[in-house]
Design an enzyme around this catalytic site. Structure first.
Site, short mmCIF file in Angstrom:
data_model
loop_
_atom_site.label_atom_id
_atom_site.label_comp_id
_atom_site.label_asym_id
_atom_site.label_seq_id
_atom_site.Cartn_x
_atom_site.Cartn_y
_atom_site.Cartn_z
CG ASP A 8 1.76 51.25 32.17
OD1 ASP A 8 1.38 52.06 33.07
OD2 ASP A 8 2.72 51.40 31.55
CG LEU A 9 -1.48 56.59 29.91
CD1 LEU A 9 -2.46 56.34 29.05
CD2 LEU A 9 -2.13 57.59 31.16
CG ASP A 10 2.78 57.44 31.83
OD1 ASP A 10 2.24 58.35 30.90
OD2 ASP A 10 2.60 57.53 33.14
CB THR A 16 3.80 59.93 28.66
OG1 THR A 16 3.13 58.76 29.09
CG2 THR A 16 2.77 60.89 28.02
CE LYS A 44 10.99 53.43 30.64
NZ LYS A 44 11.34 52.94 29.24
CB SER A 113 -1.89 54.48 34.72
OG SER A 113 -0.95 55.49 34.82
CB ALA A 114 1.75 54.52 39.23
CB SER A 115 0.13 58.65 35.75
OG SER A 115 -0.14 59.96 35.48
CE LYS A 116 -1.07 61.07 43.65
NZ LYS A 116 -0.85 61.88 44.76
CE LYS A 144 1.13 50.04 37.24
NZ LYS A 144 1.19 50.48 35.82
CD GLU A 168 3.04 48.00 33.61
OE1 GLU A 168 4.07 48.52 33.03
OE2 GLU A 168 2.34 48.42 34.36
CG ASP A 169 6.18 50.95 29.65
OD1 ASP A 169 5.67 50.69 30.79
OD2 ASP A 169 7.23 51.89 29.50
C1 G6P Z 1 3.95 55.92 35.37
C2 G6P Z 1 5.04 56.16 34.75
C3 G6P Z 1 6.18 56.82 36.03
C4 G6P Z 1 5.53 57.80 37.03
C5 G6P Z 1 4.09 57.42 37.51
C6 G6P Z 1 3.50 58.56 38.41
O1 G6P Z 1 3.62 54.82 36.42
O2 G6P Z 1 5.55 54.94 34.35
O3 G6P Z 1 7.26 56.98 35.38
O4 G6P Z 1 6.57 58.40 37.95
O5 G6P Z 1 3.14 57.14 36.49
O6 G6P Z 1 3.15 59.52 37.41
P1 G6P Z 1 2.70 61.05 37.65
O7 G6P Z 1 2.04 61.57 36.50
O8 G6P Z 1 1.43 60.85 38.85
O9 G6P Z 1 3.73 61.80 38.25
MG MG Z 2 4.60 52.44 31.83
#
Ligand code: G6P
Ligand code: MG
Length: 215
Positions: A8-10, A16, A44, A113-116, A144, A168-169
């Site tokens: 996982d990243l964040d 972050t 998270k 990671s779920a992050s864009k 997730k 994972e955190d």
């Molecule tokens: C990660 C973080 C979440 C965040 C998600 C989407 O999973 O843990 O807190 O909401 O990514 O990130 P984004 O950068 O796409 O808003």
């Molecule tokens: Mg995380």
């Protein structure tokens, strides 16, 4: 045995998670309410859209989808402002050492990671070259604790889930790893992450030997 590590990243490789929290808090405050750090734990690992829905519920608010999209973009613009200045020094302790050790030992490395915004963060912090596969919020459709993000990672690496370990955190992320039938190492509090096979405070506290011992 161990063949691949999925990160996982964040909150695992970079700090972050604190920026996500600050930006969501700013959004909630602008709408006239606040939420606690305990509630923040629930955000998270889950997608931007789902995070907003939870926060609006906490504030007792509901908006049409169009307005929700605007609010999510607003939060993201604040968040991107915070992360665009990130440098290599914001990579969490132990990350580079562990990634190097894995690479030296021919263990595959993927991001889940779920992050864009994952690619921007990886590029800004010099982490990109370590990854054999990157699965982020632009390619997954299910948040997730759905296992999609990690199953996709294993698939891209051509490795069976049974040879994978996830770092994972977030408790939603630990659950996703377990549903993918992978090993899970929690980073953070043993209380929040009790379902993980092993919990460590941070990546300085884990070495290849201990990861291999999970198998
Ligand atoms: C990660 C973080 C979440 C965040 C998600 C989407 O999973 O843990 O807190 O909401 O990514 O990130 P984004 O950068 O796409 O808003
Ligand atoms: Mg995380």
């Amino acid at each position: 045995g161990l063949q691949a590590c999925l990160f996982d990243l964040d909150g695992v490789l970079v700090d972050t998670a604190k920026y996500h929290y600050l930006a969501w808090k700013q959004l909630a405050n602008s709408l006239g309410f606040d939420f606690t750090e305990l509630q923040n734990e629930e955000l998270k690992g889950i997608s931007r859209v789902e995070s907003l829905k939870k926060i609006l519920t906490w504030g007792g608010l509901d908006f049409p989808q169009e307005r929700q999209d605007e609010l999510a973009s607003l939060k993201n613009s604040w968040y991107v402002e915070m992360i665009s200045e990130m440098k290599v020094d914001e990579v969490l302790p132990g990350s580079f050492e562990l990634l190097e050790e894995l690479r030296t030992n021919q263990i595959k490395i993927a991001l889940g990671s779920a992050s864009k915004n994952a690619q921007l963060i990886l590029d800004n912090t010099g982490l990109t070259p370590y990854f054999d596969a990157i699965v982020d919020g632009n390619v997954v459709s299910k948040s997730k604790p759905d296992p999609e993000v990690f199953l996709k990672g294993a698939e891209m690496l051509h490795i069976s889930p049974s040879g994978c370990v996830v770092f994972e955190d977030a408790s939603a992320g630990v659950e996703a790893a377990l549903r993918a039938t992978m090993k899970a190492i929690g980073i953070g509090s043993p209380k929040e992450l009790s379902k993980a096979h092993l919990v460590v405070e941070d990546l300085t506290k884990i070495q290849l030997k201990a990861i291999q011992n999970l198998f």
